[in-house]
Design an enzyme around this catalytic site. Structure first.
Site, PDB file in Angstrom:
ATOM      1  N   LYS A  59       1.931  -3.661   6.833  1.00 18.21           N
ATOM      2  CA  LYS A  59       2.698  -3.773   5.198  1.00 18.21           C
ATOM      3  C   LYS A  59       3.661  -3.024   5.457  1.00 18.21           C
ATOM      4  O   LYS A  59       4.220  -3.854   4.522  1.00 18.21           O
ATOM      5  CB  LYS A  59       1.515  -2.647   3.978  1.00 18.21           C
ATOM      6  CG  LYS A  59       0.470  -2.653   4.491  1.00 18.21           C
ATOM      7  CD  LYS A  59      -0.110  -4.351   3.373  1.00 18.21           C
ATOM      8  CE  LYS A  59      -1.319  -4.648   3.441  1.00 18.21           C
ATOM      9  NZ  LYS A  59      -1.487  -6.026   2.779  1.00 18.21           N
ATOM     10  N   SER A  80       0.983  -0.944   0.185  1.00 20.81           N
ATOM     11  CA  SER A  80      -0.091   0.124   0.394  1.00 20.81           C
ATOM     12  C   SER A  80       0.883   1.186  -0.071  1.00 20.81           C
ATOM     13  O   SER A  80       1.471   1.241   0.059  1.00 20.81           O
ATOM     14  CB  SER A  80      -0.795  -0.091   1.780  1.00 20.81           C
ATOM     15  OG  SER A  80      -1.503   1.173   1.227  1.00 20.81           O
ATOM     16  N   TYR A 129      -2.445  -1.317  10.470  1.00 23.61           N
ATOM     17  CA  TYR A 129      -2.938  -1.953   9.333  1.00 23.61           C
ATOM     18  C   TYR A 129      -1.435  -1.509   8.639  1.00 23.61           C
ATOM     19  O   TYR A 129      -0.703  -2.837   7.980  1.00 23.61           O
ATOM     20  CB  TYR A 129      -4.349  -1.259   8.242  1.00 23.61           C
ATOM     21  CG  TYR A 129      -3.802  -1.528   7.218  1.00 23.61           C
ATOM     22  CD1 TYR A 129      -4.129  -2.361   7.046  1.00 23.61           C
ATOM     23  CD2 TYR A 129      -4.249  -0.431   6.730  1.00 23.61           C
ATOM     24  CE1 TYR A 129      -3.407  -3.227   4.945  1.00 23.61           C
ATOM     25  CE2 TYR A 129      -3.729  -0.020   5.104  1.00 23.61           C
ATOM     26  CZ  TYR A 129      -4.168  -1.756   4.786  1.00 23.61           C
ATOM     27  OH  TYR A 129      -4.055  -1.808   3.248  1.00 23.61           O
TER      28      TYR A 129
HETATM   29  C1  WQD Z   1      -9.590   9.314   0.663  1.00 27.32           C
HETATM   30  C2  WQD Z   1     -10.104  10.582   1.450  1.00 27.32           C
HETATM   31  C3  WQD Z   1     -10.460  10.532   3.514  1.00 27.32           C
HETATM   32  C4  WQD Z   1     -13.850   8.840   3.765  1.00 27.32           C
HETATM   33  C5  WQD Z   1      -7.131   4.487   2.593  1.00 27.32           C
HETATM   34  C6  WQD Z   1      -5.942   3.750   3.832  1.00 27.32           C
HETATM   35  C7  WQD Z   1      -4.647   2.847   2.330  1.00 27.32           C
HETATM   36  C8  WQD Z   1      -5.820   1.745   1.533  1.00 27.32           C
HETATM   37  C9  WQD Z   1      -6.793   2.499   0.981  1.00 27.32           C
HETATM   38  C10 WQD Z   1      -6.692  -0.640   2.010  1.00 27.32           C
HETATM   39  C11 WQD Z   1      -9.682  10.885   2.689  1.00 27.32           C
HETATM   40  C12 WQD Z   1     -12.021  11.189   3.041  1.00 27.32           C
HETATM   41  C13 WQD Z   1     -12.736   9.111   3.619  1.00 27.32           C
HETATM   42  C14 WQD Z   1     -15.439   9.977   5.030  1.00 27.32           C
HETATM   43  C15 WQD Z   1     -13.784  11.176   3.928  1.00 27.32           C
HETATM   44  N1  WQD Z   1      -5.933   0.848   2.836  1.00 27.32           N
HETATM   45  N2  WQD Z   1     -13.063  10.428   3.366  1.00 27.32           N
HETATM   46  N3  WQD Z   1     -15.306  11.034   4.388  1.00 27.32           N
HETATM   47  O1  WQD Z   1      -7.039   6.982   4.297  1.00 27.32           O
HETATM   48  O2  WQD Z   1      -6.737   7.622   1.051  1.00 27.32           O
HETATM   49  O3  WQD Z   1      -6.338   5.598   2.071  1.00 27.32           O
HETATM   50  O4  WQD Z   1      -7.478   3.210   1.973  1.00 27.32           O
HETATM   51  O5  WQD Z   1      -6.909  -0.796   2.223  1.00 27.32           O
HETATM   52  O6  WQD Z   1      -3.121   1.971   3.597  1.00 27.32           O
HETATM   53  O7  WQD Z   1      -5.172   4.663   4.902  1.00 27.32           O
HETATM   54  O8  WQD Z   1      -8.779   6.413   1.280  1.00 27.32           O
HETATM   55  O9  WQD Z   1     -10.844   6.277   0.867  1.00 27.32           O
HETATM   56  O10 WQD Z   1     -10.296   6.229   3.342  1.00 27.32           O
HETATM   57  O11 WQD Z   1     -10.075   8.493   2.334  1.00 27.32           O
HETATM   58  O12 WQD Z   1     -14.008  12.403   3.483  1.00 27.32           O
HETATM   59  O13 WQD Z   1     -16.617   9.472   4.969  1.00 27.32           O
HETATM   60  O14 WQD Z   1     -11.592  10.527   1.212  1.00 27.32           O
HETATM   61  O15 WQD Z   1     -10.453  12.143   4.544  1.00 27.32           O
HETATM   62  O16 WQD Z   1      -9.068  12.315   2.153  1.00 27.32           O
HETATM   63  P1  WQD Z   1      -6.935   6.984   2.413  1.00 27.32           P
HETATM   64  P2  WQD Z   1     -10.028   6.579   2.351  1.00 27.32           P
END
Ligand code: WQD
Length: 343
Positions: free
Chosen positions: A156, A127, A152
């Site tokens: 990785k 990741s 988590y």
């Molecule tokens: C993206 C953006 C949130 C939800 C994570 C893990 C990474 C990988 C993928 C996998 C951010 C914003 C999100 C919500 C929001 N993991 N958001 N409201 O954090 O980039 O990556 O997922 O298995 O290791 O860290 O992805 O989709 O959670 O967030 O505003 O309800 O959307 O703050 O800016 P992220 P995400």
């Protein structure tokens, strides 16, 4: 004779899409999955799409003896693609031991079992979280890794370190670690897609569940970041593009093209979109209004993360092809189809 490949976590979101690409590229697939965050129905859905029902073994890879037995049975496999892991960032902060135990025991047992049975090729599902908070964008594979915010993410990073040590100690062993950016989207058939357990952590399933009326409203975590509209920027990649990259990586290993025994590749599009970009595109392509509200920042989020994609292009011959709109439409199609079928 088809080349046999073992896919751990093959019933999961990225695993199942990869199994389809493997079958379509004439590999013989054996899925190992404990169904802890997936369903056996995925096997029939894979069959519906490809015409092939993959071999399935219901196994928890933490069980060392059982893992050895299964690898003995499938010792004619030429490679392993290892997806099996827990992946909920928030849960991992609450239950770190569960995450370290599951993600690392399963990796160690898989590596030991495959090596004992002479299977030397390994692809790891990593990741972009291993880059922590990067100083330079886009992120190249040369960027130093940092301790990720969550347990988590740290599993990785530790897994990559284990692979590094192991590949140095065993000259027969060849591995590729694929660092995913933000996978979203679903297979165009609408048969398989992301199915988060409980309340989604990730943006796209939260959006589609809100639009489907399962969640009342989407909370946007912060609009005071140093980005064009104040919301964080990520590199969203279509899961089918991501799945295809695994076949390119596998062929690199099978054709012995790798330059080092352990290689790392970013898998992203190289294009960053903000949270509001994604919401606006969703509203546009679905011609609907999404109920959302700006709230405070979520702990651990970084302002911007997007990939340099040159290395994957040069060495794997792979680039992501699908645009954000396609990612959104396929996510939404899957959500609707799934809800219609289960209601
Ligand atoms: C993206 C953006 C949130 C939800 C994570 C893990 C990474 C990988 C993928 C996998 C951010 C914003 C999100 C919500 C929001 N993991 N958001 N409201 O954090 O980039 O990556 O997922 O298995 O290791 O860290 O992805 O989709 O959670 O967030 O505003 O309800 O959307 O703050 O800016 P992220 P995400």
């Amino acid at each position: 004779m088809k080349t046999k490949i073992i896919v751990t976590g093959g019933c999961g979101y990225i695993g199942s899409h990869t199994v389809i690409e493997l079958i379509e590229n004439h590999f013989d697939v054996v899925i190992i999955d404990d169904l802890s965050n997936s369903t056996e129905k995925t096997l029939q859905r894979i069959q519906k799409i490809t015409g092939v029902l993959p071999t399935f073994v219901n196994l928890d890879l933490k069980d060392e003896n059982a893992t050895h037995t299964i690898f003995e049975t499938h010792k004619d496999a030429l490679g392993v693609i290892h997806f099996a892991a827990h992946k909920a960032v928030g849960e991992s902060v609450q239950k770190p031991l569960r995450y370290y135990k599951n993600n690392l025991y399963s990796l160690l047992n898989t590596l030991e079992a495959q090596s004992e049975h002479g299977i030397t090729n390994f692809i790891f599902s990593s990741s972009a979280t291993v880059y922590g908070t990067p100083d330079v964008l886009p992120i190249t594979e040369k960027n130093e890794t940092q301790r990720p915010f969550s347990p988590y993410g740290n599993t990785k990073k530790i897994a990559e370190e284990i692979l590094d040590d192991y590949s140095k100690s065993n000259k027969e062993f060849s591995a590729i670690s694929l660092r995913y950016f933000n996978p979203i989207g679903a297979h165009e058939s609408g048969e398989i897609g992301e199915l988060p357990n409980g309340i989604p952590n990730n943006l796209m399933p939260y959006i589609t569940q809100t639009a489907a009326g399962i969640r009342e409203k989407l909370l946007v975590f912060g609009n005071d970041y140093p980005t064009k509209d104040g919301t964080p920027i990520r590199d969203y990649i279509h899961v089918v593009d991501l799945a295809k990259a695994h076949v390119f990586a596998l062929n690199r290993l099978l054709h012995k093209e790798q330059e080092k025994s352990l290689e790392f590749f970013n898998l992203g599009t190289g294009v960053g979109y903000s949270v509001l970009d994604v919401i606006n595109s969703f509203e546009e392509v679905t011609n609907s209004k999404l109920n959302y509200e700006i709230t405070g920042r979520r702990e651990g989020d970084v302002a911007q993360l997007y990939a340099a994609t040159d290395l994957a292009k040069e060495k794997l011959g792979w680039t992501a092809k699908k645009e954000l709109n396609e990612m959104i439409i396929s996510s939404w199609t899957w959500e609707q189809k799934y809800r219609n079928e289960t209601n």
